[in-house]
Design a protein around this motif. Structure first.
Motif, mmCIF file in Angstrom:
data_model
loop_
_atom_site.group_PDB
_atom_site.id
_atom_site.type_symbol
_atom_site.label_atom_id
_atom_site.label_comp_id
_atom_site.label_asym_id
_atom_site.label_seq_id
_atom_site.Cartn_x
_atom_site.Cartn_y
_atom_site.Cartn_z
ATOM 1 N N CYS A 182 0.855 -1.189 0.000
ATOM 2 C CA CYS A 182 0.000 0.000 0.000
ATOM 3 C C CYS A 182 0.889 1.237 0.000
ATOM 4 C CB CYS A 182 -0.915 0.012 1.232
ATOM 5 S SG CYS A 182 -2.157 1.340 1.207
ATOM 6 N N ALA A 183 0.528 2.248 -0.804
ATOM 7 C CA ALA A 183 1.315 3.481 -0.888
ATOM 8 C C ALA A 183 0.446 4.588 -1.471
ATOM 9 C CB ALA A 183 2.556 3.278 -1.765
ATOM 10 N N TYR A 184 0.848 5.823 -1.227
ATOM 11 C CA TYR A 184 0.167 6.942 -1.889
ATOM 12 C C TYR A 184 0.843 7.186 -3.229
ATOM 13 C CZ TYR A 184 4.023 9.570 0.274
ATOM 14 O OH TYR A 184 5.269 10.012 0.683
ATOM 15 N N ALA A 185 0.105 7.761 -4.160
ATOM 16 C CA ALA A 185 0.618 8.016 -5.497
ATOM 17 C C ALA A 185 0.206 9.442 -5.900
ATOM 18 C CB ALA A 185 0.081 6.966 -6.479
ATOM 19 N N GLY A 186 0.010 9.668 -7.193
ATOM 20 C CA GLY A 186 -0.496 10.943 -7.679
ATOM 21 C C GLY A 186 0.412 12.130 -7.427
ATOM 22 N N SER A 187 -0.214 13.303 -7.368
ATOM 23 C CA SER A 187 0.550 14.544 -7.193
ATOM 24 C C SER A 187 1.233 14.600 -5.842
ATOM 25 C CB SER A 187 -0.369 15.754 -7.371
ATOM 26 O OG SER A 187 -1.451 15.715 -6.459
ATOM 27 N N VAL A 198 -6.107 12.867 -2.734
ATOM 28 C CA VAL A 198 -5.072 11.881 -2.420
ATOM 29 C C VAL A 198 -5.389 10.568 -3.115
ATOM 30 C CG1 VAL A 198 -4.054 10.483 -0.583
ATOM 31 C CG2 VAL A 198 -4.430 12.925 -0.224
ATOM 32 N N ASP A 199 -4.420 10.069 -3.866
ATOM 33 C CA ASP A 199 -4.546 8.755 -4.501
ATOM 34 C C ASP A 199 -3.791 7.728 -3.666
ATOM 35 O OD1 ASP A 199 -5.944 9.427 -7.006
ATOM 36 O OD2 ASP A 199 -4.159 10.619 -7.425
ATOM 37 N N VAL A 200 -4.483 6.701 -3.243
ATOM 38 C CA VAL A 200 -3.865 5.604 -2.498
ATOM 39 C C VAL A 200 -4.019 4.333 -3.324
ATOM 40 C CG1 VAL A 200 -3.950 4.193 -0.405
ATOM 41 C CG2 VAL A 200 -4.282 6.671 -0.258
ATOM 42 N N LEU A 201 -2.929 3.608 -3.449
ATOM 43 C CA LEU A 201 -2.900 2.382 -4.239
ATOM 44 C C LEU A 201 -2.559 1.211 -3.324
ATOM 45 C CD1 LEU A 201 -3.048 1.414 -7.230
ATOM 46 C CD2 LEU A 201 -0.559 1.618 -7.277
ATOM 47 N N ALA A 202 -3.256 0.121 -3.508
ATOM 48 C CA ALA A 202 -2.991 -1.070 -2.698
ATOM 49 C C ALA A 202 -3.084 -2.312 -3.578
ATOM 50 C CB ALA A 202 -3.971 -1.167 -1.536
ATOM 51 N N ASP A 242 -8.999 8.701 -2.852
ATOM 52 C CA ASP A 242 -9.408 7.642 -3.766
ATOM 53 C C ASP A 242 -8.509 6.427 -3.546
ATOM 54 O OD1 ASP A 242 -11.277 9.355 -4.992
ATOM 55 O OD2 ASP A 242 -9.745 10.144 -6.346
ATOM 56 N N LEU A 243 -9.101 5.313 -3.202
ATOM 57 C CA LEU A 243 -8.364 4.066 -3.020
ATOM 58 C C LEU A 243 -8.623 3.150 -4.206
ATOM 59 C CD1 LEU A 243 -6.780 1.887 -1.416
ATOM 60 C CD2 LEU A 243 -8.968 1.280 -0.329
ATOM 61 N N ARG A 244 -7.553 2.688 -4.815
ATOM 62 C CA ARG A 244 -7.646 1.707 -5.892
ATOM 63 C C ARG A 244 -6.890 0.449 -5.467
ATOM 64 N NH1 ARG A 244 -7.124 6.726 -8.220
ATOM 65 N NH2 ARG A 244 -8.583 7.241 -9.894
ATOM 66 N N TYR A 257 1.468 4.320 -13.407
ATOM 67 C CA TYR A 257 0.327 4.973 -14.055
ATOM 68 C C TYR A 257 -0.295 6.040 -13.157
ATOM 69 C CZ TYR A 257 -4.159 5.372 -16.521
ATOM 70 O OH TYR A 257 -5.263 5.845 -17.189
ATOM 71 N N PHE A 258 -0.469 5.734 -11.885
ATOM 72 C CA PHE A 258 -1.174 6.657 -10.995
ATOM 73 C C PHE A 258 -0.256 7.675 -10.317
ATOM 74 C CE2 PHE A 258 -4.315 3.127 -11.074
ATOM 75 C CZ PHE A 258 -5.378 3.871 -11.577
ATOM 76 N N THR A 259 1.044 7.629 -10.635
ATOM 77 C CA THR A 259 1.970 8.630 -10.087
ATOM 78 C C THR A 259 2.239 9.752 -11.075
ATOM 79 O OG1 THR A 259 3.098 7.090 -8.603
ATOM 80 C CG2 THR A 259 4.320 9.038 -9.271
ATOM 81 N N GLY A 260 2.519 9.434 -12.307
ATOM 82 C CA GLY A 260 2.922 10.447 -13.280
ATOM 83 C C GLY A 260 1.811 11.433 -13.592
#
Length: 576
Positions: A182-187, A198-202, A242-244, A257-260
């Protein structure tokens, strides 16, 4: 989720604002403002303190300690609730408009019926403020400019506020059974100055547990959308999260994809197309066979595109793709490169901790050197004097090397006056190890005046670093207007560093100007401008900003060994 200290500090500041709006005594307003700053900068968690412990916090007396205890016990302060009932929320929001103080906000409410920022903008355009005492044409222009600044910032939040929310959510979700990563991504991962959401990816083999866990977290106030692999919530501070959830095998592709930025991702997808590949959040695939080429690790995804791994802070399509293809990506400065902090404050002026406390905290961070730079006497409210500065110097010398071998530097933050002059004559300034000089007033000077002002400061042989160069306050004050190319040329010519101020409401010099200045041959200092021990941790935000400006360790003076730094600090003045 903010620290308990931060939540209480916000309530005390709101209490101060409401006292001011309702016409309370100015002295009482200042008391609560000071208490709010002290509580926010206090090292210990308030929830672990009894009444005696609370009263040991600077500027917290018996009455304020009782209010804090009430909040810790009940989750509310009844006197604050009573004041809130007297002032509509829209009127409280008015004081966030730059240049509009509490008293004028109440005048607008009582005499014009302005109950919100939208009401104020409409009233100005309709001419309803004309003839109102204290609201001339210049004031109206300033208010419209302040409203435009608020609209520009919009619902975006400061980097540190988003980071606190993201890290708490990531920590909570990481403990959910079945969560693999699990980590945060996006801006936020790109360390932008402000964050929209906030974009969170898991990753998990089964997303159900994670989808159920997010809405149940304490800080979640509202569920916006709920699905099998994506859930969106809004926190009690209004920030959308947003959790994906993706399968473990798609982690690298999804994180890329969700970081850039959108533009960066378009470029990487274009590269994939030219190689007869397809890039998505699920992986990198062969177009013909549909076979997965890479998806588990970010490094592998970039590698299969013919690129080295690109640091998240560079992923803005600002030349990083071209640099990567040419093998010319910079080795970005990191927190591990920093040997010391060169801009900090103590209780001698407007800080919240003693020199000993600040130095001990700096030593605990493993610094090789550390500078204290309290305000010079030009900021009269700080009450600095020659005698106080000299007394502090003796204390600095006594502590030098006594804290794990860390060297202490006695510095000062000078004020750059309207014509470029600074506090104190050259003879007195000779005694300081370093001098930071900053603009603290007359922000509205013309471009020519501000440029000349900054250039003259750079030409002063005692000025080593220009602090928070644009003087911006994110969401509250625009940067000063200057011919930055001329300022940067003066810095390079005179051997004057520019600061990357890590305080989250400054992040100044901004990343775009950092790149321009670096191109002109300027060197930099990444500093926290800490006014309390917890502020030393803000260094991470300065590092992120410096990385966004493509800075390397060699370009940052506080990555240098002390002997090299001291040679730089001598500048054009005589050796002490």
């Amino acid at each position: 989720m903010p620290r308990c200290n931060d939540a209480v500090a916000d309530l005390l500041q709101e209490y101060a604002d409401l006292i001011a709006i309702t016409g309370g005594e100015p002295f009482k307003v200042r008391v609560y403002e000071k208490a709010a700053r002290s509580v926010g900068g206090y090292v210990q968690d308030l929830s672990a303190l009894d009444e005696a412990g609370l009263r040991r916090i600077p500027n917290v007396g018996q009455s304020i300690a009782a209010k804090i205890e009430e909040y810790l016990r009940t989750g509310a302060i009844h006197q604050l609730e009573e004041l809130r009932a007297k002032v509509p929320a829209g009127v409280r929001r008015l004081i966030d408009v730059p240049t509009l103080g509490p008293k004028k906000a109440m005048v607008l409410y009582e005499e014009v019926g302005v109950r919100s920022v939208e009401d104020l903008e409409a009233a100005i355009h309709a001419g309803r403020l004309q003839g109102l005492h204290g609201f001339g044409p210049k004031t109206e222009d300033n208010l419209l400019h302040g409203i435009a600044l608020m609209h520009k910032t919009g619902a975006r939040v400061r980097l540190d506020a988003a980071m606190e929310v993201a890290e708490a959510i990531v920590a909570a979700l990481s403990d959910v059974p079945g969560c693999v990563r699990c980590a945060y991504a996006g801006s936020l991962r790109r360390m932008k100055d402000t964050i929209g959401d906030v974009d969170v990816l898991a990753t998990a083999d089964d997303s159900a547990a994670l989808m159920a866990a997010l809405p149940g977290l304490p800080a979640v106030a509202e569920v916006i959308a709920h699905g099998e692999t994506k859930t969106s919530v809004r926190t009690d501070t209004g920030l959308q999260v947003d959790l994906r959830v993706v399968t473990p095998g798609s982690w690298g592709a999804a994180l890329q994809y969700f970081t850039g930025s959108r533009a960066h991702n378009i470029r990487t997808r274009e590269i994939a197309v030219h190689k007869k590949l397809k890039l998505s959040e699920y992986g990198l695939f062969d177009v013909v066979t549909g076979d997965s080429i890479a998806s588990t690790d970010e490094e592998d995804v970039y590698g299969r595109l013919g690129l080295p791994w690109i640091a998240p802070t560079l992923r803005e399509d600002a030349g990083e793709i071209e640099a990567a293809l040419a093998g010319a990506l910079p080795r970005l400065v990191t927190a591990g490169d920093i040997r010391g902090d060169l801009h900090t404050h103590t209780v001698l002026t407007d800080g919240l901790a003693s020199l000993e406390e600040m130095a001990e905290a700096a030593a605990a961070r493993g610094y090789a050197y550390y500078a204290v730079t309290d305000h010079a006497p030009g900021l009269s409210m700080q009450r600095m004097t020659d005698a106080k500065a000299l007394e502090q110097r003796e204390l600095v010398r006594a502590l030098d090397g006594a804290l794990g071998g860390m060297r202490l530097l006695h510095g000062i933050e000078l004020n750059i006056g309207p014509d470029g002059d600074v506090d104190w004559p050259p003879g007195f300034l000779d005694g300081f190890d370093l001098c930071v000089a900053s603009v603290h007033s007359h922000f509205g000077q013309s471009r020519a005046e501000m440029t000349a002002r900054l250039v003259r400061a750079c030409e002063n042989p005692h000025v080593n670093i220009v602090g928070h160069p644009t003087a911006r306050l994110i969401g509250r004050r625009e940067p000063v207007d200057a011919d930055w190319a001329e300022v940067f040329a003066a810095c390079a010519r005179t051997g004057t560093a520019l600061e990357v101020n890590a305080f989250p409401d400054r992040l100044d010099l901004p990343a775009d100007l950092i790149r321009l200045a670096a191109g002109a041959g300027v060197v930099f200092s990444i500093d926290t401008d800490a006014h309390a021990v917890p502020h030393l941790a803000h260094l991470r935000y300065g590092i992120g900003t410096a990385q966004r400006g493509w800075l390397t360790p060699e370009q940052v003076i506080n990555t240098w060994p002390l002997d090299r730094l001291r040679r730089f600090l001598r500048k054009g003045r005589r050796t002490r």
